[in-house]
Design a protein around this motif. Sequence first.
Motif, PDB file in Angstrom:
ATOM      1  N   ALA A 140       0.894  -1.225   0.072  1.00 56.48           N
ATOM      2  CA  ALA A 140       0.074  -0.137  -0.006  1.00 56.48           C
ATOM      3  C   ALA A 140       0.953   1.286  -0.104  1.00 56.48           C
ATOM      4  N   VAL A 141       0.408   2.149  -0.752  1.00 60.51           N
ATOM      5  CA  VAL A 141       1.392   3.505  -1.011  1.00 60.51           C
ATOM      6  C   VAL A 141       0.527   4.588  -1.051  1.00 60.51           C
ATOM      7  N   ASP A 142       1.069   6.065  -0.383  1.00 60.14           N
ATOM      8  CA  ASP A 142       0.466   7.067  -0.495  1.00 60.14           C
ATOM      9  C   ASP A 142       1.300   8.002  -1.675  1.00 60.14           C
ATOM     10  N   VAL A 143       0.665   8.562  -2.647  1.00 60.41           N
ATOM     11  CA  VAL A 143       1.294   9.507  -3.703  1.00 60.41           C
ATOM     12  C   VAL A 143       0.971  10.860  -3.163  1.00 60.41           C
ATOM     13  N   PHE A 196      -1.492  16.337  -0.848  1.00 65.40           N
ATOM     14  CA  PHE A 196      -1.081  15.098  -0.439  1.00 65.40           C
ATOM     15  C   PHE A 196      -2.465  14.592   0.208  1.00 65.40           C
ATOM     16  N   TYR A 197      -2.629  13.344   0.940  1.00 63.41           N
ATOM     17  CA  TYR A 197      -4.086  13.130   1.522  1.00 63.41           C
ATOM     18  C   TYR A 197      -4.584  14.021   2.314  1.00 63.41           C
ATOM     19  N   ASN A 198      -4.028  14.925   2.894  1.00 61.43           N
ATOM     20  CA  ASN A 198      -4.638  15.640   3.872  1.00 61.43           C
ATOM     21  C   ASN A 198      -4.767  16.914   3.255  1.00 61.43           C
ATOM     22  N   GLN A 199      -4.278  17.338   2.076  1.00 63.79           N
ATOM     23  CA  GLN A 199      -4.384  18.645   1.392  1.00 63.79           C
ATOM     24  C   GLN A 199      -4.561  18.143  -0.094  1.00 63.79           C
TER      25      GLN A 199
END
Length: 443
Positions: free
Chosen positions: A25-28, A47-50
């Motif tokens: 699992a990755v976050d881009v 990113f995921y939070n912004q």
Amino acid sequence: MELVKGANAPIAAGEVRVAVVAAAAVDVAALLLTPTGKVRSDTDFVFYNQPTAPGVEVHPPDAIRIVPGAVPSDIDKIVVTASLDGSGPADWGQAGPLRISVTDGATGVVLATFVPTGLGPETALIACELYRRQGAWKVRAVGQGYANGLAGIAADFGITVDDAPPSTSQPVSPPITPVSPLAAPAGQPPAGQQHAAPQPNAAPQPYIEQLPAAPQPYAQQPPAAQHPAATPYSAPAQYSAAASQFGQPTLSLDKGRVSLRKNETVSLTKRGAPPLSRVRMGLGWDPAVHGRNIDLDASVIAYDNRAKKLVNVWFLKQEAFKGVIRHSGDNLTGHGEGDDEVITVDLTALPPEVYALVFTVNSFAGHKFDQVSRAYCRLVDDHSGTELVRFELSKGEPTTGVFMCMLTRGAHAWNMTALGEYAKGMTVRKMIDPGKRFVLTSL
């Protein structure tokens, strides 16, 4: 077109999708850079939070959508990153191969692909970059790894991941005056279930099981023979009827779970037993029913005995002191039962320069605590699971930050002070300077 590291290819599409395919699992994420190679501000970190910026949008968990024509003219380059999300392999060497693909967002036609090689202990990497060249856009295969994760990449391009130590010239607030406690709810509510909430716009108060008429000083000397394996303990001098200084304990854990008033302090010791060695901060809340996701963040700030910030652990910096303080990872919505975010601390392994730990909760998306449903935070003995203190955050004050509690190093053990004070701050970085007053008034 298959690219090798360092190679480039033209991008003529009006919309581009960059995707990362991996076994783990990755976050881009993406960074919008000016010709100086730096971001203009933290808002250029997508990113995921912004998840959005002009012309750039994160499609969690593994893709970035880029509309080149909508990217601001002063942005010269867009860097696309991929980081392990912490739920699987520890680094890219264990995670196995990954592939980056660049496709035409409108037609789905593959424009370029790239397979990074030579990765080992790294936990994040720059996958590729889209950049302007003579009025057109091109993509370059990069594949540069970072052992210090997404935070390391962000810091290299000018994102403020961890603030510089706060100035010692800031004014110090006077000691905090204790306030009356709330009425005690009966029993301890299970994690993830509904909790009794304080009155609207009231400061958060400790969860209280049984409130004594007045805190009694602890002055007994426990005989070592009662617990031969325990660390020897003698009652510190501050356990006296006159102990009134903020941060100095008047209570111990001798009778189990303690009823704390706001700004009251307990020594994390129990007669005949070793001092508490591991603690866990848990944070939970309910998802939003309508509108933006509610995103609360658990954080902790470590200070020395001059109130100089040593480090803060939060969703962008998830461990400190080689894992002695560790964050479980970011929960963006509140979905799931029980604690949604957790911070664990091994008190016995903290470096000697750490004098205080201040735990905070922040509302990253800007929801104020009077708008959040069934939100709570708690501090737990990580060995026994015993809850030491709890705050109900729902129906609180209309602001975005709260100081939960503070741990300070005593002569023989750690002490815990219940704070429950609201502050303005959507991230822990805004809490560093205000938080040092708690440390200074405890010295």
